[in-house]
Write a protein that holds these residues in place. Structure first.
Motif, mmCIF file in Angstrom:
data_model
loop_
_atom_site.group_PDB
_atom_site.id
_atom_site.type_symbol
_atom_site.label_atom_id
_atom_site.label_comp_id
_atom_site.label_asym_id
_atom_site.label_seq_id
_atom_site.Cartn_x
_atom_site.Cartn_y
_atom_site.Cartn_z
ATOM 1 N N ALA B 63 78.004 35.662 37.526
ATOM 2 C CA ALA B 63 77.510 36.200 36.254
ATOM 3 C C ALA B 63 77.376 37.711 36.334
ATOM 4 O O ALA B 63 77.622 38.414 35.351
ATOM 5 C CB ALA B 63 76.172 35.559 35.897
ATOM 6 N N VAL B 64 76.974 38.229 37.505
ATOM 7 C CA VAL B 64 76.860 39.680 37.641
ATOM 8 C C VAL B 64 78.243 40.309 37.747
ATOM 9 O O VAL B 64 78.492 41.380 37.192
ATOM 10 C CB VAL B 64 75.974 40.031 38.860
ATOM 11 N N GLU B 66 80.796 39.376 36.304
ATOM 12 C CA GLU B 66 81.408 39.319 34.981
ATOM 13 C C GLU B 66 81.099 40.573 34.161
ATOM 14 O O GLU B 66 81.772 40.851 33.167
ATOM 15 C CB GLU B 66 80.867 38.093 34.247
ATOM 16 N N THR B 67 80.061 41.317 34.593
ATOM 17 C CA THR B 67 79.551 42.418 33.773
ATOM 18 C C THR B 67 80.627 43.431 33.420
ATOM 19 O O THR B 67 80.732 43.856 32.259
ATOM 20 C CB THR B 67 78.418 43.123 34.512
ATOM 21 N N LEU B 70 82.658 42.349 30.668
ATOM 22 C CA LEU B 70 81.980 42.409 29.385
ATOM 23 C C LEU B 70 81.924 43.834 28.865
ATOM 24 O O LEU B 70 82.002 44.051 27.653
ATOM 25 C CB LEU B 70 80.578 41.823 29.522
ATOM 26 N N TYR B 71 81.802 44.810 29.774
ATOM 27 C CA TYR B 71 81.873 46.206 29.326
ATOM 28 C C TYR B 71 83.239 46.450 28.684
ATOM 29 O O TYR B 71 83.340 47.086 27.630
ATOM 30 C CB TYR B 71 81.679 47.180 30.487
ATOM 31 N N LEU B 73 85.046 44.252 27.230
ATOM 32 C CA LEU B 73 85.041 43.562 25.933
ATOM 33 C C LEU B 73 84.386 44.422 24.875
ATOM 34 O O LEU B 73 84.875 44.532 23.739
ATOM 35 C CB LEU B 73 84.310 42.226 26.065
ATOM 36 N N VAL B 74 83.255 45.071 25.249
ATOM 37 C CA VAL B 74 82.560 45.926 24.281
ATOM 38 C C VAL B 74 83.448 47.096 23.863
ATOM 39 O O VAL B 74 83.542 47.431 22.676
ATOM 40 C CB VAL B 74 81.228 46.426 24.885
ATOM 41 N N LEU B 77 86.037 45.834 21.510
ATOM 42 C CA LEU B 77 85.476 45.560 20.185
ATOM 43 C C LEU B 77 85.231 46.840 19.411
ATOM 44 O O LEU B 77 85.481 46.906 18.210
ATOM 45 C CB LEU B 77 84.171 44.771 20.327
ATOM 46 N N ILE B 78 84.741 47.883 20.128
ATOM 47 C CA ILE B 78 84.535 49.166 19.451
ATOM 48 C C ILE B 78 85.868 49.701 18.952
ATOM 49 O O ILE B 78 85.984 50.163 17.811
ATOM 50 C CB ILE B 78 83.855 50.167 20.405
ATOM 51 N N PHE B 81 86.831 47.431 15.839
ATOM 52 C CA PHE B 81 86.022 47.292 14.631
ATOM 53 C C PHE B 81 85.351 48.584 14.198
ATOM 54 O O PHE B 81 85.180 48.815 13.014
ATOM 55 C CB PHE B 81 84.955 46.205 14.846
ATOM 56 N N VAL B 82 84.936 49.433 15.140
ATOM 57 C CA VAL B 82 84.298 50.685 14.732
ATOM 58 C C VAL B 82 85.354 51.706 14.340
ATOM 59 O O VAL B 82 85.139 52.539 13.487
ATOM 60 C CB VAL B 82 83.404 51.224 15.870
ATOM 61 N N LYS B 83 86.524 51.636 14.963
ATOM 62 C CA LYS B 83 87.633 52.565 14.737
ATOM 63 C C LYS B 83 87.168 54.014 14.909
ATOM 64 O O LYS B 83 87.146 54.801 13.945
ATOM 65 C CB LYS B 83 88.228 52.356 13.338
#
Lengths: 238, 86
Positions: B63-64, B66-67, B70-71, B73-74, B77-78, B81-83
């Motif tokens: 789980a750690v 995976e961090t 996940l960064y 992924l963020v 996503l930015i 979606f934020v463009k």
């Protein structure tokens, strides 16, 4: 920036955006009550009712636990083991309230995705608040334990390492909150993609596996990881 | 191909960048988690009595690990979606 990220719903058949429910004016600014607030309200309500029920039940606790008392004692023992294991035996007893609160709130928030709510922890505002609170608890523990030595530790082992040490301290709340947020958001998006983009046939029964893994397994693991890392960081400063 | 607007080009590049981010940040944690699972299986083979203990430690480590993914992924996503670039 993260806050505005998921607000606008450009594609209506994808349902992972934070939705505004109604807006109000405060000091000339338009603020929104969003779906995050609503699901947080539900989660808080469930936790308050649980606390009242458990409080009433534990007033007539018996020597040999049965039913609800069994579950509560298991939970408390679990938290005590977590704190004792990471902070040293008997040293971290005052922290069980904080860690327990964060644990229960995050656990119920993560599981709320099962009940059709948008999990509150899939909003960076919520997880960052948890991260900031943890940061303050960590720092206040360090200041209480070492007084000025807590700040002197930033200049060790060599004075010019101060910037790196400072970044290391500030990275704690960011990484804690980011990990939880991205995990739950990823789960939310995958579930929304499944529901939104596949034919109806796939939405019967099959998503339960997704929910079991993403909401229950991943949510529980991330809750445990968050609380364990918080106790480790706090225990580090004691 | 002459009627691509500047904004459209930036969005297309953002999408490609998001895909590249997910490629890298998916690969790293996958390797790490697989390695942890392999070592966990080895440890269970050596000491089957400590199975639950090993299981918990392995899952926590994964789980750690995976961090970083996940960064990524963020960031993806930015980009999507934020463009931030237009």
């Amino acid at each position: 920036m993260m806050q505005t990220m998921l607000y606008s719903a450009e594609t209506p058949d994808l349902d992972f955006y934070i939705k505004g429910v109604f807006s109000y004016e405060l000091f000339g600014q338009t603020l929104w009550i969003t779906s995050t607030h609503l699901s947080m309200f539900v989660v808080s309500l469930v936790l308050i009712i649980l606390a009242l029920v458990v409080n009433r039940r534990m007033k007539r606790a018996t020597e040999v636990p049965t039913g609800l008392q069994n579950a509560v004692e298991y939970g408390i023992e679990f938290l005590e083991n977590l704190i004792d294991g990471n902070m040293g035996k008997g040293k971290g007893h005052g922290y069980i309230g904080f860690v327990g609160t964060v644990f229960l709130f995050v656990l119920f928030s993560n599981l709320s995705g099962l009940f059709g709510l948008r999990a509150p922890t899939a909003d960076f505002g919520v997880t960052f608040a948890i991260g900031i609170t943890t940061f303050l608890v960590i720092q206040s523990t360090g200041i209480r334990a070492h007084k000025l030595g807590h700040f002197k530790a930033l200049f060790e082992p060599l004075p010019f390492l101060f910037p790196i040490n400072l970044i290391g301290e500030i990275a704690v709340p960011v990484s804690l909150s980011m990990r939880l947020f991205a995990n739950i958001l990823g789960g939310t998006i995958i579930v929304a993609l499944w529901y939104g983009l596949l034919p109806v046939f796939f939405n019967i029964g099959l998503p339960s596996f997704l929910h079991a893994y993403l909401d229950m397994f991943s949510g529980c693991i991330q809750t445990y990881v968050l609380c364990m890392l918080a106790t480790i960081y706090i225990g580090d400063k004691m | 191909m002459t009627n691509i607007t500047d904004q459209g080009l930036v969005h297309a590049c953002s999408a490609i960048a998001a895909a590249v981010v997910m490629l890298g940040s998916g690969l790293g944690p996958a390797l790490g988690q697989g390695y942890a699972a392999g070592k966990g299986a080895e440890a269970v083979g050596r000491n089957p009595g400590a199975r639950s203990e090993i299981m918990t430690t392995m899952l926590l480590g994964q789980a750690v690990a995976e961090t970083t993914g996940l960064y990524g992924l963020v960031v993806a996503l930015i980009l999507m979606f934020v463009k931030p670039f237009g």
